[in-house]
Design a protein around this motif. Structure first.
Motif, PDB file in Angstrom:
ATOM      1  N   GLU A 206       0.818  -1.215   0.000  1.00 44.03           N
ATOM      2  CA  GLU A 206       0.000   0.000   0.000  1.00 44.03           C
ATOM      3  C   GLU A 206       0.851   1.263   0.000  1.00 44.03           C
ATOM      4  O   GLU A 206       0.376   2.342  -0.352  1.00 44.03           O
ATOM      5  CB  GLU A 206      -0.932   0.002   1.218  1.00 44.03           C
ATOM      6  CG  GLU A 206      -2.009  -1.075   1.184  1.00 44.03           C
ATOM      7  CD  GLU A 206      -2.990  -0.877   0.039  1.00 44.03           C
ATOM      8  OE1 GLU A 206      -3.350   0.297  -0.247  1.00 44.03           O
ATOM      9  OE2 GLU A 206      -3.382  -1.874  -0.585  1.00 44.03           O
ATOM     10  N   SER A 207       2.112   1.166   0.414  1.00 46.38           N
ATOM     11  CA  SER A 207       2.977   2.342   0.461  1.00 46.38           C
ATOM     12  C   SER A 207       4.402   1.930   0.135  1.00 46.38           C
ATOM     13  O   SER A 207       4.776   0.769   0.282  1.00 46.38           O
ATOM     14  CB  SER A 207       2.927   3.000   1.843  1.00 46.38           C
ATOM     15  OG  SER A 207       3.304   2.079   2.853  1.00 46.38           O
ATOM     16  N   ASP A 208       5.200   2.897  -0.344  1.00 48.31           N
ATOM     17  CA  ASP A 208       6.594   2.588  -0.658  1.00 48.31           C
ATOM     18  C   ASP A 208       7.464   3.810  -0.451  1.00 48.31           C
ATOM     19  O   ASP A 208       6.980   4.914  -0.210  1.00 48.31           O
ATOM     20  CB  ASP A 208       6.720   2.057  -2.086  1.00 48.31           C
ATOM     21  CG  ASP A 208       6.241   3.042  -3.139  1.00 48.31           C
ATOM     22  OD1 ASP A 208       6.476   4.256  -2.971  1.00 48.31           O
ATOM     23  OD2 ASP A 208       5.643   2.618  -4.134  1.00 48.31           O
ATOM     24  N   THR A 209       8.767   3.587  -0.549  1.00 51.83           N
ATOM     25  CA  THR A 209       9.739   4.675  -0.431  1.00 51.83           C
ATOM     26  C   THR A 209      10.947   4.339  -1.287  1.00 51.83           C
ATOM     27  O   THR A 209      11.267   3.159  -1.494  1.00 51.83           O
ATOM     28  CB  THR A 209      10.177   4.877   1.040  1.00 51.83           C
ATOM     29  OG1 THR A 209      11.018   6.023   1.130  1.00 51.83           O
ATOM     30  CG2 THR A 209      10.949   3.677   1.568  1.00 51.83           C
ATOM     31  N   THR A 210      11.606   5.370  -1.814  1.00 52.75           N
ATOM     32  CA  THR A 210      12.792   5.189  -2.638  1.00 52.75           C
ATOM     33  C   THR A 210      13.983   5.869  -1.975  1.00 52.75           C
ATOM     34  O   THR A 210      13.886   7.004  -1.524  1.00 52.75           O
ATOM     35  CB  THR A 210      12.583   5.760  -4.050  1.00 52.75           C
ATOM     36  OG1 THR A 210      11.496   5.073  -4.681  1.00 52.75           O
ATOM     37  CG2 THR A 210      13.837   5.597  -4.899  1.00 52.75           C
ATOM     38  N   ILE A 211      15.114   5.137  -1.932  1.00 55.87           N
ATOM     39  CA  ILE A 211      16.311   5.636  -1.264  1.00 55.87           C
ATOM     40  C   ILE A 211      17.506   5.518  -2.199  1.00 55.87           C
ATOM     41  O   ILE A 211      17.679   4.494  -2.870  1.00 55.87           O
ATOM     42  CB  ILE A 211      16.593   4.836   0.029  1.00 55.87           C
ATOM     43  CG1 ILE A 211      15.419   4.971   1.005  1.00 55.87           C
ATOM     44  CG2 ILE A 211      17.888   5.296   0.689  1.00 55.87           C
ATOM     45  CD1 ILE A 211      15.583   4.128   2.251  1.00 55.87           C
ATOM     46  N   LEU A 212      18.321   6.573  -2.248  1.00 55.31           N
ATOM     47  CA  LEU A 212      19.578   6.522  -2.982  1.00 55.31           C
ATOM     48  C   LEU A 212      20.663   6.002  -2.054  1.00 55.31           C
ATOM     49  O   LEU A 212      20.822   6.488  -0.933  1.00 55.31           O
ATOM     50  CB  LEU A 212      19.961   7.908  -3.496  1.00 55.31           C
ATOM     51  CG  LEU A 212      19.212   8.434  -4.730  1.00 55.31           C
ATOM     52  CD1 LEU A 212      19.644   9.865  -5.016  1.00 55.31           C
ATOM     53  CD2 LEU A 212      19.492   7.551  -5.945  1.00 55.31           C
ATOM     54  N   MET A 213      21.401   4.995  -2.512  1.00 55.29           N
ATOM     55  CA  MET A 213      22.478   4.435  -1.710  1.00 55.29           C
ATOM     56  C   MET A 213      23.765   4.438  -2.515  1.00 55.29           C
ATOM     57  O   MET A 213      23.757   4.133  -3.712  1.00 55.29           O
ATOM     58  CB  MET A 213      22.150   2.999  -1.293  1.00 55.29           C
ATOM     59  CG  MET A 213      20.975   2.882  -0.353  1.00 55.29           C
ATOM     60  SD  MET A 213      20.783   1.173   0.225  1.00 55.29           S
ATOM     61  CE  MET A 213      19.278   1.332   1.202  1.00 55.29           C
ATOM     62  N   PRO A 214      24.890   4.769  -1.878  1.00 60.83           N
ATOM     63  CA  PRO A 214      26.167   4.750  -2.592  1.00 60.83           C
ATOM     64  C   PRO A 214      26.616   3.328  -2.876  1.00 60.83           C
ATOM     65  O   PRO A 214      26.175   2.381  -2.227  1.00 60.83           O
ATOM     66  CB  PRO A 214      27.116   5.450  -1.616  1.00 60.83           C
ATOM     67  CG  PRO A 214      26.526   5.174  -0.269  1.00 60.83           C
ATOM     68  CD  PRO A 214      25.035   5.182  -0.479  1.00 60.83           C
TER      69      PRO A 214
END
Length: 503
Positions: A206-214
């Motif tokens: 129902e929900s999500d998130t996007t993360i930038l990782m090195p």
């Protein structure tokens, strides 16, 4: 169709990725064509999986040949990838293509991943204090995409070798491969930048998130070990001679024998002595559990040992496994027979069988039907493994229920053990479908590229006529990992089995 077309273009066109900078060796057109012809001859003359499926390997080899003829040179990586894709379509679970040198940077996915329910990829991290796993993000437990590409598309595009594996084995292996992020992104054609985006969703999606990782420059692998490394510990204990830890007696009087690899008495004589000792101690147990989860194979000696304990002396011999091996130009029929004999496979017309075994083989073959069509003129005589009871010390007839606990990482000789006892009186197969495989494999190096080609030369059939490869062996009692087991908190597969035995 779309995925197959994309994959074909990725391999044959060559693409600008960091991998090409690392794998900068090229073959001339003539060198590549010579190696491709060697590859074709290896398959034609030796592979037990040549022309036994709907896949037309000759068509793809011809397509690659036409492509190479129009090139002045070809990247070694692209050439190797093309052979790997072709070989992966055949369904030979022992086959592989390998370069001599490392081709990808030693950088890894910056967190651990684990398969769940054959469709979800859980994002985890290891809690060293609790010595168990926990979710990387409490509210977003599932990895759904990398660099805006669906994780399922990445898993599909990046995998060649395991394409024809049974479903659970295929998904688990693909998720396991994600740790090698540069390699995975190379095969999908996705960029591998200084930062990469990862999208995570909640279990209910129902929900999500996007993360930038090195990028993981620390060169540390974030592994997920089933049951928090229990099987790795078992294997290390075995290698260190600490065999006692592989045997347990529960409070409910159930004997448990963990087998992390299929051992050979020449290499592990102390283990076999202890096994007989423990089987004697377990003679009055309520039941016996043989745990071959995460067992990658080895020799067939343990199959022979357990068959002598579990076969009723008053019963008829049991035809456990049937195999045929390719006739080969470079190996005499006598040597092939010897190799089969070392696997406890005897020619069905051999004089070594007694009358009871001959009758059992005759009755079995009257009803047996292979579910794969193959040219019998390319193969030698059928061979079989037949179970009879042990008639001398230390053997006795263990007449209590036996449960063999397997999972999708039960492979090669371990998967043969499971298949041999499928349907056997008094034995229940528990867990999930194995990654069946039985190869009698050979290895050859192509002249110019030095690509190592590994292929199987034997077809191994289960009693129902199915091959081990691509099918595996289905359990009688399905027990999948739940979330607690994935996190290394409890071995719920074993607990569920023991609870059932206790009823």
């Amino acid at each position: 169709m779309r995925i197959k077309t994309i994959l074909f273009l990725l391999i044959f066109s060559g693409f600008e990725t960091e991998c090409q900078q690392i794998c900068d060796k090229h073959l001339s057109r003539e060198e590549a064509l010579v190696d491709l012809n060697e590859f074709k001859n290896l398959i034609h003359d030796n592979s037990s999986y040549y022309r036994i499926s709907e896949y037309d390997i000759d068509y793809d080899i011809l397509s690659l040949e036409k492509y190479l003829k129009n090139q002045s040179k070809v990247s070694l990586c692209s050439f190797s990838d093309s052979l790997s894709r072709i070989l992966g379509e055949m369904g030979d679970r022992h086959s592989s293509i390998r370069l001599e040198s490392e081709r990808f940077p030693e950088e890894y996915l910056p967190f651990a991943v684990a398969p769940y329910q054959d469709s979800l990829v859980l994002a985890l991290r290891f809690n060293r204090d609790k010595k168990e796993y926990e979710f990387l993000l409490d509210s977003f437990q599932i990895l759904t995409s990398i660099n805006r590409t669906s994780i399922h598309e990445i898993l599909e595009l990046s995998d060649y070798r395991d394409k024809r594996a049974p479903q659970s084995a295929r998904f688990t292996q693909r998720v396991k491969n994600l740790k090698d992020l540069p390699e995975v992104l190379h095969y999908t054609g996705l960029p591998y930048g200084k930062e990469n985006s990862f999208t995570f969703s909640s279990i209910d999606k129902e929900s999500d998130t996007t993360i930038l990782m090195p990028r993981n420059y620390v060169k540390a692998i974030s592994w997920w070990f089933p049951m928090n490394g229990k099987f790795i510990d078992d294997y290390r204990n075995q290698r260190n001679g600490a065999y006692d830890s592989l045997f347990q007696l529960t409070n409910s009087n159930v004997g448990i024998i963990a087998i992390p690899s299929m051992m050979d008495p020449e290499d592990d004589p102390n283990y076999f002595s202890l096994l007989h000792e423990k089987m004697n101690e377990f003679s009055n147990t309520k039941a016996l559990v043989i745990d071959v989860r995460e067992n990658g194979g080895g020799s067939r000696h343990l199959i022979d040992v357990f068959s002598k304990y579990f076969t009723n002396p008053d019963s008829k011999p049991w035809v456990a496994n049937v195999a045929v091996a390719r006739k080969r130009i470079d190996v005499s029929s006598k040597e092939i027979t010897q190799r089969l004999n070392r696997r406890f496979l005897i020619a069905i017309d051999s004089n070594a069988w007694n009358d009871a075994e001959k009758n059992a083989l005759k009755n079995f073959y009257t009803a047996f039907s292979s579910q794969r069509t193959f040219d019998s003129t390319l193969f030698g005589k059928p061979h079989a493994m037949v179970f009879t009871s042990g008639k001398t010390s230390p053997y006795y007839y263990y007449d209590k229920p036996v449960y063999i606990l397997a999972n999708e990482r039960t492979f090669s000789a371990a998967s043969i053990l499971v298949a041999c006892f499928k349907g056997f009186p008094g034995v229940t197969i528990a867990g999930v479908t194995t990654d069946g495989s039985s190869g009698l494999s050979i290895r050859n190096y192509l002249t110019n590229s030095r690509v190592r080609v590994k292929i199987s030369t034997m077809l191994s059939f289960q009693r129902n006529g199915e091959t081990l490869d691509t099918n595996g062996t289905k359990p009688d009692l399905e027990l999948k990992r739940d979330r607690m087991q994935v996190l290394g908190q409890r071995d719920t597969q074993l607990e569920s089995l023991l609870q059932r035995i206790g009823k």
